[in-house]
Design a protein around this motif. Sequence first.
Motif, PDB file in Angstrom:
ATOM      1  N   VAL A   1     152.830   5.829  -2.615  1.00  0.00           N
ATOM      2  CA  VAL A   1     152.256   4.548  -3.028  1.00  0.00           C
ATOM      3  C   VAL A   1     151.102   4.226  -2.105  1.00  0.00           C
ATOM      4  O   VAL A   1     151.217   4.314  -0.883  1.00  0.00           O
ATOM      5  CB  VAL A   1     153.308   3.417  -2.958  1.00  0.00           C
ATOM      6  CG1 VAL A   1     152.695   2.077  -3.340  1.00  0.00           C
ATOM      7  CG2 VAL A   1     154.501   3.745  -3.841  1.00  0.00           C
ATOM      8  N   ASN A   2     149.983   3.864  -2.705  1.00  0.00           N
ATOM      9  CA  ASN A   2     148.815   3.483  -1.924  1.00  0.00           C
ATOM     10  C   ASN A   2     148.057   2.431  -2.706  1.00  0.00           C
ATOM     11  O   ASN A   2     147.919   2.535  -3.919  1.00  0.00           O
ATOM     12  CB  ASN A   2     147.922   4.696  -1.654  1.00  0.00           C
ATOM     13  CG  ASN A   2     146.951   4.466  -0.510  1.00  0.00           C
ATOM     14  OD1 ASN A   2     146.485   3.359  -0.289  1.00  0.00           O
ATOM     15  ND2 ASN A   2     146.652   5.529   0.211  1.00  0.00           N
ATOM     16  N   VAL A   3     147.582   1.417  -2.019  1.00  0.00           N
ATOM     17  CA  VAL A   3     146.851   0.330  -2.657  1.00  0.00           C
ATOM     18  C   VAL A   3     145.608   0.022  -1.829  1.00  0.00           C
ATOM     19  O   VAL A   3     145.637   0.070  -0.605  1.00  0.00           O
ATOM     20  CB  VAL A   3     147.753  -0.917  -2.834  1.00  0.00           C
ATOM     21  CG1 VAL A   3     148.314  -1.401  -1.520  1.00  0.00           C
ATOM     22  CG2 VAL A   3     147.024  -2.031  -3.557  1.00  0.00           C
ATOM     23  N   VAL A   4     144.507  -0.253  -2.522  1.00  0.00           N
ATOM     24  CA  VAL A   4     143.265  -0.578  -1.853  1.00  0.00           C
ATOM     25  C   VAL A   4     143.479  -1.822  -0.976  1.00  0.00           C
ATOM     26  O   VAL A   4     144.204  -2.746  -1.338  1.00  0.00           O
ATOM     27  CB  VAL A   4     142.121  -0.763  -2.883  1.00  0.00           C
ATOM     28  CG1 VAL A   4     142.349  -1.979  -3.742  1.00  0.00           C
ATOM     29  CG2 VAL A   4     140.777  -0.807  -2.220  1.00  0.00           C
ATOM     30  N   ARG A   5     142.864  -1.822   0.194  1.00  0.00           N
ATOM     31  CA  ARG A   5     143.120  -2.849   1.207  1.00  0.00           C
ATOM     32  C   ARG A   5     142.912  -4.278   0.694  1.00  0.00           C
ATOM     33  O   ARG A   5     143.741  -5.147   0.942  1.00  0.00           O
ATOM     34  CB  ARG A   5     142.233  -2.610   2.432  1.00  0.00           C
ATOM     35  CG  ARG A   5     142.447  -3.621   3.534  1.00  0.00           C
ATOM     36  CD  ARG A   5     141.629  -3.268   4.743  1.00  0.00           C
ATOM     37  NE  ARG A   5     142.115  -2.018   5.280  1.00  0.00           N
ATOM     38  CZ  ARG A   5     142.809  -1.897   6.406  1.00  0.00           C
ATOM     39  NH1 ARG A   5     143.059  -2.934   7.119  1.00  0.00           N
ATOM     40  NH2 ARG A   5     143.230  -0.739   6.828  1.00  0.00           N
ATOM     41  N   ASP A   6     141.849  -4.517  -0.045  1.00  0.00           N
ATOM     42  CA  ASP A   6     141.569  -5.901  -0.453  1.00  0.00           C
ATOM     43  C   ASP A   6     142.550  -6.423  -1.501  1.00  0.00           C
ATOM     44  O   ASP A   6     142.599  -7.613  -1.764  1.00  0.00           O
ATOM     45  CB  ASP A   6     140.125  -6.066  -0.919  1.00  0.00           C
ATOM     46  CG  ASP A   6     139.779  -5.240  -2.148  1.00  0.00           C
ATOM     47  OD1 ASP A   6     140.462  -4.241  -2.410  1.00  0.00           O
ATOM     48  OD2 ASP A   6     138.810  -5.599  -2.840  1.00  0.00           O
ATOM     49  N   ARG A   7     143.350  -5.562  -2.084  1.00  0.00           N
ATOM     50  CA  ARG A   7     144.368  -5.979  -3.060  1.00  0.00           C
ATOM     51  C   ARG A   7     145.789  -5.823  -2.526  1.00  0.00           C
ATOM     52  O   ARG A   7     146.751  -6.153  -3.216  1.00  0.00           O
ATOM     53  CB  ARG A   7     144.233  -5.150  -4.338  1.00  0.00           C
ATOM     54  CG  ARG A   7     142.933  -5.322  -5.039  1.00  0.00           C
ATOM     55  CD  ARG A   7     143.028  -5.654  -6.471  1.00  0.00           C
ATOM     56  NE  ARG A   7     144.290  -5.252  -7.068  1.00  0.00           N
ATOM     57  CZ  ARG A   7     144.902  -5.956  -7.997  1.00  0.00           C
ATOM     58  NH1 ARG A   7     144.385  -7.044  -8.442  1.00  0.00           N
ATOM     59  NH2 ARG A   7     146.050  -5.557  -8.516  1.00  0.00           N
TER      60      ARG A   7
ATOM     61  N   VAL B   1     147.924  -7.208  -0.277  1.00  0.00           N
ATOM     62  CA  VAL B   1     148.914  -8.283  -0.136  1.00  0.00           C
ATOM     63  C   VAL B   1     149.430  -8.720  -1.505  1.00  0.00           C
ATOM     64  O   VAL B   1     150.643  -8.773  -1.742  1.00  0.00           O
ATOM     65  CB  VAL B   1     148.325  -9.468   0.658  1.00  0.00           C
ATOM     66  CG1 VAL B   1     149.282 -10.656   0.635  1.00  0.00           C
ATOM     67  CG2 VAL B   1     148.034  -9.043   2.100  1.00  0.00           C
ATOM     68  N   ALA B   2     148.539  -9.031  -2.427  1.00  0.00           N
ATOM     69  CA  ALA B   2     148.964  -9.490  -3.759  1.00  0.00           C
ATOM     70  C   ALA B   2     149.691  -8.386  -4.516  1.00  0.00           C
ATOM     71  O   ALA B   2     150.747  -8.617  -5.119  1.00  0.00           O
ATOM     72  CB  ALA B   2     147.753  -9.975  -4.557  1.00  0.00           C
ATOM     73  N   TRP B   3     149.151  -7.161  -4.496  1.00  0.00           N
ATOM     74  CA  TRP B   3     149.728  -6.068  -5.256  1.00  0.00           C
ATOM     75  C   TRP B   3     151.111  -5.686  -4.725  1.00  0.00           C
ATOM     76  O   TRP B   3     152.052  -5.487  -5.498  1.00  0.00           O
ATOM     77  CB  TRP B   3     148.786  -4.871  -5.238  1.00  0.00           C
ATOM     78  CG  TRP B   3     149.103  -3.821  -6.247  1.00  0.00           C
ATOM     79  CD1 TRP B   3     148.642  -3.755  -7.522  1.00  0.00           C
ATOM     80  CD2 TRP B   3     149.943  -2.683  -6.058  1.00  0.00           C
ATOM     81  NE1 TRP B   3     149.138  -2.634  -8.146  1.00  0.00           N
ATOM     82  CE2 TRP B   3     149.939  -1.962  -7.270  1.00  0.00           C
ATOM     83  CE3 TRP B   3     150.692  -2.198  -4.993  1.00  0.00           C
ATOM     84  CZ2 TRP B   3     150.666  -0.789  -7.435  1.00  0.00           C
ATOM     85  CZ3 TRP B   3     151.423  -1.021  -5.159  1.00  0.00           C
ATOM     86  CH2 TRP B   3     151.398  -0.338  -6.367  1.00  0.00           C
ATOM     87  N   LEU B   4     151.241  -5.579  -3.403  1.00  0.00           N
ATOM     88  CA  LEU B   4     152.545  -5.245  -2.828  1.00  0.00           C
ATOM     89  C   LEU B   4     153.547  -6.384  -3.044  1.00  0.00           C
ATOM     90  O   LEU B   4     154.741  -6.129  -3.202  1.00  0.00           O
ATOM     91  CB  LEU B   4     152.412  -4.891  -1.346  1.00  0.00           C
ATOM     92  CG  LEU B   4     151.732  -3.547  -1.082  1.00  0.00           C
ATOM     93  CD1 LEU B   4     151.421  -3.383   0.397  1.00  0.00           C
ATOM     94  CD2 LEU B   4     152.572  -2.381  -1.591  1.00  0.00           C
ATOM     95  N   GLY B   5     153.075  -7.618  -3.089  1.00  0.00           N
ATOM     96  CA  GLY B   5     153.952  -8.736  -3.453  1.00  0.00           C
ATOM     97  C   GLY B   5     154.469  -8.589  -4.872  1.00  0.00           C
ATOM     98  O   GLY B   5     155.657  -8.812  -5.146  1.00  0.00           O
ATOM     99  N   ASP B   6     153.575  -8.200  -5.800  1.00  0.00           N
ATOM    100  CA  ASP B   6     154.001  -7.939  -7.182  1.00  0.00           C
ATOM    101  C   ASP B   6     155.021  -6.805  -7.226  1.00  0.00           C
ATOM    102  O   ASP B   6     156.001  -6.864  -7.969  1.00  0.00           O
ATOM    103  CB  ASP B   6     152.805  -7.586  -8.067  1.00  0.00           C
ATOM    104  CG  ASP B   6     151.915  -8.768  -8.365  1.00  0.00           C
ATOM    105  OD1 ASP B   6     152.336  -9.919  -8.120  1.00  0.00           O
ATOM    106  OD2 ASP B   6     150.786  -8.539  -8.842  1.00  0.00           O
ATOM    107  N   MET B   7     154.780  -5.753  -6.445  1.00  0.00           N
ATOM    108  CA  MET B   7     155.699  -4.623  -6.413  1.00  0.00           C
ATOM    109  C   MET B   7     157.066  -5.051  -5.860  1.00  0.00           C
ATOM    110  O   MET B   7     158.107  -4.678  -6.399  1.00  0.00           O
ATOM    111  CB  MET B   7     155.128  -3.477  -5.583  1.00  0.00           C
ATOM    112  CG  MET B   7     156.014  -2.244  -5.518  1.00  0.00           C
ATOM    113  SD  MET B   7     156.373  -1.484  -7.125  1.00  0.00           S
ATOM    114  CE  MET B   7     154.893  -0.530  -7.371  1.00  0.00           C
ATOM    115  N   ALA B   8     157.064  -5.862  -4.818  1.00  0.00           N
ATOM    116  CA  ALA B   8     158.328  -6.345  -4.250  1.00  0.00           C
ATOM    117  C   ALA B   8     159.101  -7.170  -5.276  1.00  0.00           C
ATOM    118  O   ALA B   8     160.324  -7.040  -5.395  1.00  0.00           O
ATOM    119  CB  ALA B   8     158.056  -7.164  -2.990  1.00  0.00           C
ATOM    120  N   ARG B   9     158.415  -7.996  -6.051  1.00  0.00           N
ATOM    121  CA  ARG B   9     159.085  -8.781  -7.093  1.00  0.00           C
ATOM    122  C   ARG B   9     159.644  -7.863  -8.182  1.00  0.00           C
ATOM    123  O   ARG B   9     160.757  -8.049  -8.657  1.00  0.00           O
ATOM    124  CB  ARG B   9     158.127  -9.817  -7.687  1.00  0.00           C
ATOM    125  CG  ARG B   9     157.983 -11.057  -6.809  1.00  0.00           C
ATOM    126  CD  ARG B   9     157.138 -12.133  -7.451  1.00  0.00           C
ATOM    127  NE  ARG B   9     155.723 -11.776  -7.507  1.00  0.00           N
ATOM    128  CZ  ARG B   9     154.888 -11.803  -6.479  1.00  0.00           C
ATOM    129  NH1 ARG B   9     155.333 -12.155  -5.279  1.00  0.00           N
ATOM    130  NH2 ARG B   9     153.620 -11.473  -6.615  1.00  0.00           N
TER     131      ARG B   9
END
Length: 168
Positions: free
Chosen positions: A129-135, A137-145
């Motif tokens: 799993v890898n997400v661009v830095r500017d996204r 916090v929001a993206w990993l929050g969505d993933m956690a939910r």
Amino acid sequence: VARSLRDSKLTVYLRFAHEMNGNWYPWHNDPELYVAAWKYVRNRVRSLRGAWNVRMVWAPNPDLWRTTPADWLARLLPYWPGMYAVDYVGFTILERGVATGSDYSVSAFAARTALARQLFMRPVLATEVNVVRDRAVAWLGDMARYISDAHPYPVFVLSQGPSRAQAS
């Protein structure tokens, strides 16, 4: 290697020849040869070396750019080694942002995950799993939910290093 894995007494998840349904690794060229190689490695690790603690993770790319599940499956199914040869299905989950044309929401991956669970009848792991830095916090929050809403990935491996494409 198989003897060392066996002797470790640890549960090891072996993601062998991942993303075979893409075109960026040399093992994508021949599905029949890929399946034969997968079965050979599994047999060597498990039966011949007794490394029953090794879990075989078949890890295709979810290919979100393929617009229909049928298009994705047509490319993917020739690489399926069979239920007896696979313990888990693993996905590479990358969100690289708008600039790359790979701006994928968690729900886009969730749809492919659900289809894979249904079709292959195996647990699906998030093996990379890898997400661009500017996204992030929001993206990993969505993933956690998503994970906490009874859709868990039993294994979730976050890789925040630059990708090969970004490094070149």
